[in-house]
Design a protein around this motif. Structure first.
Motif, mmCIF file in Angstrom:
data_model
loop_
_atom_site.group_PDB
_atom_site.id
_atom_site.type_symbol
_atom_site.label_atom_id
_atom_site.label_comp_id
_atom_site.label_asym_id
_atom_site.label_seq_id
_atom_site.Cartn_x
_atom_site.Cartn_y
_atom_site.Cartn_z
ATOM 1 N N LEU A 10 106.115 3.615 53.660
ATOM 2 C CA LEU A 10 107.448 3.875 53.115
ATOM 3 C C LEU A 10 108.305 4.620 54.132
ATOM 4 N N LEU A 11 107.683 5.563 54.847
ATOM 5 C CA LEU A 11 108.400 6.309 55.885
ATOM 6 C C LEU A 11 108.799 5.408 57.046
ATOM 7 N N GLN A 12 107.965 4.407 57.355
ATOM 8 C CA GLN A 12 108.239 3.536 58.494
ATOM 9 C C GLN A 12 109.497 2.709 58.305
ATOM 10 N N GLY A 16 113.244 4.961 63.284
ATOM 11 C CA GLY A 16 113.678 6.100 64.083
ATOM 12 C C GLY A 16 113.717 5.786 65.567
ATOM 13 N N PRO A 17 114.006 6.789 66.387
ATOM 14 C CA PRO A 17 114.145 6.571 67.833
ATOM 15 C C PRO A 17 112.871 6.100 68.515
ATOM 16 N N PHE A 21 112.438 2.701 70.682
ATOM 17 C CA PHE A 21 112.005 2.792 72.071
ATOM 18 C C PHE A 21 110.805 1.876 72.324
ATOM 19 N N ILE A 22 109.865 1.858 71.392
ATOM 20 C CA ILE A 22 108.688 0.999 71.531
ATOM 21 C C ILE A 22 109.090 -0.467 71.483
ATOM 22 N N LEU A 188 122.393 4.136 73.137
ATOM 23 C CA LEU A 188 123.439 4.730 72.298
ATOM 24 C C LEU A 188 122.866 5.291 70.996
ATOM 25 N N ILE A 189 121.903 4.562 70.423
ATOM 26 C CA ILE A 189 121.288 5.015 69.168
ATOM 27 C C ILE A 189 120.487 6.291 69.393
ATOM 28 N N LEU A 190 119.769 6.356 70.523
ATOM 29 C CA LEU A 190 119.002 7.571 70.832
ATOM 30 C C LEU A 190 119.930 8.776 70.992
#
Length: 201
Positions: A10-12, A16-17, A21-22, A188-190
């Motif tokens: 659910l958290l995934q 997120g950054p 990145f991965i 930009l998102i990071l």
């Protein structure tokens, strides 16, 4: 363990950054480079969860100024990664002397993702809150808490492996120009995540 896995998945959903990145690493450098990053984020998540169970969050809470320090430290790392990724599209580097921030192709993705994941050590406080609520609501003992944590870590491993596989497949079909645009967006998102961290109360 199953409850922990479901909660972790659910958290995934809230990308997120580190996930971005991965994905970008996999698109540009392939599945196995990205999997080095997956190993790093899995390791850090495991350490944070163990620390939360052992009460490390309570220690951090008592240290005056610890939250503020970690807040700005994490934001700085995110913004640096974002700027490096964004400028890398134009062949520029703001940190040319630090190998860690150079192109992933020149070395392992593991230390980069390790630092990026560690840039938000306040995550340990989030997990402390989760385990506290589980103790109250579900009456979890120490053994059950560890099993819940194992399930949460397995969800990270599975989801990030899927992201790596998706990125490596996408990399076959995405032209070089589109990859540059993707890297620019990730940068930009990071930066956005970093700025949000600074202004978050």
């Amino acid at each position: 363990m199953i409850k922990g896995f479901k909660f972790g998945m659910l958290l995934q959903i809230a990308v997120g950054p580190v996930c971005l990145f991965i994905f970008g690493t996999s698109v540009e450098n392939g599945f196995w480079q990205a999997m080095q990053g997956v190993a790093a984020v899995t390791l850090v998540d495991s350490l944070f969860i163990i620390g939360a169970i052992l009460g490390m969050a309570a220690i951090l809470e008592k240290k005056e100024g610890a939250k503020t320090f970690f807040k700005y430290f994490g934001a700085s790392i995110l913004i640096l990664f974002g700027l490096q990724t964004l400028l890398g599209v134009f062949g520029l580097s703001i940190l040319p002397a630090i190998n860690l921030f150079r192109s992933v192709s020149s070395g392992s993705a593991f230390p980069k993702v390790l630092l990026l994941t560690l840039s938000n050590p306040l995550t340990i406080m989030f997990w402390a809150g989760v385990f506290s609520s589980k103790i109250v609501e579900d009456g979890l003992g120490r053994k059950e808490m560890y099993l819940f944590g194992v399930g949460a870590v397995l969800s990270t491993l599975l989801f990030m492996t899927f992201v790596s596989a998706l990125g490596s497949v996408a990399g076959i079909f995405i032209p070089e120009a589109a990859m540059s645009v993707l890297n620019g967006l990730v940068g930009l998102i990071l930066i956005g995540f970093g700025l949000r961290t600074v202004y978050r109360k």
